[in-house]
Design a protein around this motif. Structure first.
Motif: not given
Length: 214
Positions: A80-82, A86-91, A73-75, A132-136
């Motif tokens: 970096x831009x609008x 997605x960061x690679x670990x998140x993807x 979640x911190x990622x 907010x809920x971190x739901x995918x």
């Protein structure tokens, strides 16, 4: 003794003509073989595209939900831009949880969520992560195989590999058409209907476009 038989040498002009004729036939059948399957497919999908409104579609939509692991979640705190992907670990986590590969694609970042559009041939898709809920949340819509083939015909959302395939196929079709035209010219003297048919193939679409398309 009888004199040796006279050997007639082939005239250079005739020799070159036969060489070029052989080359034209070779390029014509090679380009025809390369483009045959794709040309048939593009012709059929041309018909389905022309009658798209008459062909019923039965879209199937699949929704999935999951939670983003707390360690990732911190990622998503500071993009970096609008439109940063997605960061690679998140993807990778998204792919593992909902089965969609959102890596490397431009994302839409807002204060509330991160949204990634995933259009595809014959359908659509997207994935969203609530910040907010971190739901995918994900959704995939399949419009059916006719829609899939129609999108291949248009090159819609098909990626780079298909983009280059269409270019190679188009070049093969150009070779097929031009070599066929030269062969028509060579054999036209023995086939009087050649040029009237060629002229008709040009005139019919031209007149239809001028008279009926406004």
């Amino acid at each position: 003794m009888q004199p040796p038989p006279v050997r007639h040498r082939r005239k250079p002009a005739l020799k070159w003509r036969n060489w070029w004729l052989k080359q034209l036939h070779t390029w014509h059948w090679v380009s025809a073989a390369i483009s045959l399957t794709a040309m048939l497919a593009f012709a059929i999908t041309g018909i389905t595209l022309n009658h798209a409104a008459s062909i019923p579609a039965h879209p199937v939509t699949v929704d999935r939900e999951a939670l983003l692991p707390a360690s990732l979640r911190p990622l998503l705190a500071h993009p970096a831009a609008k439109d940063a992907p997605l960061p690679e670990p998140v993807a990778s986590a998204v792919k593992a949880e909902v089965g969609l590969d959102a890596g490397g694609r431009a994302a839409e970042w807002s204060d509330d969520a991160v949204y990634v559009a995933l259009p595809r041939p014959g359908g659509d898709g997207w994935v969203s992560i609530d910040r907010a809920s971190w739901k995918i949340t994900s959704e995939v819509t399949d419009q059916g195989w006719i829609s899939y083939l129609n999108d291949l015909h248009k090159g819609r959302n098909t990626g780079r590999a298909w983009f280059w395939f269409i270019d190679v196929f188009a070049v093969a079709c150009v070779f097929f058409t031009l070599t066929g035209l030269v062969l028509l010219y060579i054999h036209a003297k023995r086939r009087p209907a050649t040029w009237p048919l060629v002229l008709g193939g040009f005139a019919i679409p031209f007149l239809l476009a001028v008279l009926f398309i406004h």
